[in-house]
Design an enzyme around this catalytic site. Structure first.
Site, mmCIF file in Angstrom:
data_model
loop_
_atom_site.group_PDB
_atom_site.id
_atom_site.type_symbol
_atom_site.label_atom_id
_atom_site.label_comp_id
_atom_site.label_asym_id
_atom_site.label_seq_id
_atom_site.Cartn_x
_atom_site.Cartn_y
_atom_site.Cartn_z
ATOM 1 N N HIS A 131 0.816 -1.217 0.000
ATOM 2 C CA HIS A 131 0.000 0.000 0.000
ATOM 3 C C HIS A 131 0.848 1.266 0.000
ATOM 4 C CE1 HIS A 131 0.478 -0.154 4.490
ATOM 5 N NE2 HIS A 131 0.411 1.149 4.370
ATOM 6 N N ASP A 153 0.150 -7.550 1.506
ATOM 7 C CA ASP A 153 0.615 -6.175 1.685
ATOM 8 C C ASP A 153 2.138 -6.086 1.690
ATOM 9 O OD1 ASP A 153 0.228 -3.459 1.846
ATOM 10 O OD2 ASP A 153 0.137 -3.420 4.036
ATOM 11 N N SER A 179 4.864 2.362 7.746
ATOM 12 C CA SER A 179 4.552 1.235 6.868
ATOM 13 C C SER A 179 5.791 0.721 6.156
ATOM 14 C CB SER A 179 3.533 1.652 5.806
ATOM 15 O OG SER A 179 2.232 1.435 6.236
#
Length: 387
Positions: free
Chosen positions: A126, A156, A234
């Site tokens: 993402h 992911d 992230s």
């Protein structure tokens, strides 16, 4: 290990941690470097040894007096690992409202880390989703153009590559996640809100969590931690107290969008399995048996649990094992055929359960399916193949 399945309402609070360009703290795109810095020779086995031999590394300041052993350990882990943690910038296109000219603009950023000495960088899917171009900023603030090597939206995960042919960069040492226990110490390094090289410390709060991925599938066996992670973390590493990678930070559970002490990381055993596939093939290699399945929602409406077989690929393992799909008799009545309700010792209720069971076994494995139809239940031995 207890499993938590987040409800739909709870999922609305689960926030994937890529930092959008709209944030005032998002890092601006740095100017490209004019050329790589020359590095030293062959790689070494530990991150500490690798970091110590990087040419041009700034000397480390001495530690102040009075630190306890835990503080010294955390400082040493951060100093060794920080050389391997990077910032990833996602660059997209935007059209000017008045002139209609199209120009590039940073549309998000996140973290990542060096996987090997070939310039491969692991981050979250993402973080790079929807990007046109990508750049990676190293610990020394040099910025490198990056190419996408492979993606796994359902986990992911993504792999980028930067050209480090004239420079050796130290990868993170990789640990295991199968033997993690609740309460053990963990450290997270990343770029929350664009603030690079940030360290937070916590513990493993829980194991076996689940979260819906950007690709729509459940990511299972997630590590829950109270180490503060925020937007921009992230793709950054979660380390154990030996400085080894045990997970990739991916999301938080928060009503406010900031850290509420509940963060999630993809376990390193999943990363170790997928990253070589992404590097070699550009995508995950999904084990399967050559079937198409009925949507879970349709199966539930019909009152069934398990996975209903919609079609069987001719010549595939399921066809050779005699599995029967949905069919129609001479009178036009729909016959449901077989449904899979178990794989080895795992109960199968949904397609996510089936995919997870096949992934755990791997391509080439022999598994025992528990199959039900109107005639009763039976066991079928079958070999998984790459789809």
């Amino acid at each position: 290990m207890r499993t938590l399945l987040l409800t739909l309402a709870a999922l609305s609070l689960g926030i994937f941690l890529g930092l959008g360009a709209a944030s005032q703290d998002a890092p601006m795109e740095a100017d490209p470097t004019t050329g790589p810095v020359a590095g030293s020779g062959a790689g070494q086995s530990s991150a500490a040894a690798a970091a110590a031999t990087v040419v041009g590394q700034a000397p480390r300041p001495p530690l102040p007096e009075g630190l306890d052993s835990g503080e010294r350990r955390d400082i040493e882990i951060f100093r060794n690992a920080a050389e391997s943690v990077v910032s990833v910038t996602n660059i997209g296109l935007r059209r000017d409202y008045f002139s209609l000219n199209v120009f590039e603009i940073p549309q998000g950023s996140g973290s990542g880390f060096l996987w090997d000495d070939q310039g491969h960088v692991v981050t979250n899917y993402h973080v790079i989703e929807g990007g046109r171009r990508f750049s990676v900023t190293l610990a020394d603030q040099s910025t490198w153009e990056a190419q996408v090597v492979g993606t796994a939206p359902n986990k992911d995960l993504a792999v980028l590559r930067i050209d480090t042919s004239e420079r050796r960069l130290p990868p993170l040492p990789v640990g295991r996640s199968t033997d993690l226990v609740v309460g053990q110490r963990v450290l997270a390094i990343g770029n929350p809100f664009g603030l690079d090289q940030t360290l937070t410390v916590g513990v493993v709060s829980a194991l076996g969590r689940e979260l819906r991925s950007p690709g729509g599938r459940l990511i299972r066996d997630l590590i829950q931690t109270d180490a503060a992670i925020n937007p921009g973390n992230s793709g950054g590493p979660l380390l154990n107290s030996s400085g080894r990678l045990i997970g990739v930070n991916t999301a938080i559970f928060s009503p406010s969008g900031a850290s509420a002490g509940i963060g999630f990381a993809v376990p390193v055993d999943t990363v170790r399995r997928l990253v070589p596939q992404l590097i070699e093939h550009g995508r995950p290699i999904q084990p399967g048996i050559g079937i198409e399945i009925v949507a879970d929602s349709t199966a539930r409406r019909l009152g069934f649990t398990g996975v209903l077989i919609q079609q069987v690929v001719r010549g595939g393992p399921a066809h050779q094992a005699g599995l029967q799909p949905v069919s129609t008799d001479r009178r036009g009545r729909r016959l449901l055929g077989d449904r899979i309700v178990g794989v080895d010792d795992l109960e199968i209720k949904t397609s996510d359960d089936l995919i997870y069971a096949f992934e755990q076994a791997g391509v080439g494995a022999q598994v025992e399916l528990t199959v039900e139809n109107e005639s009763g239940q039976r066991q079928v031995q079958i070999e998984l193949v790459a789809l």
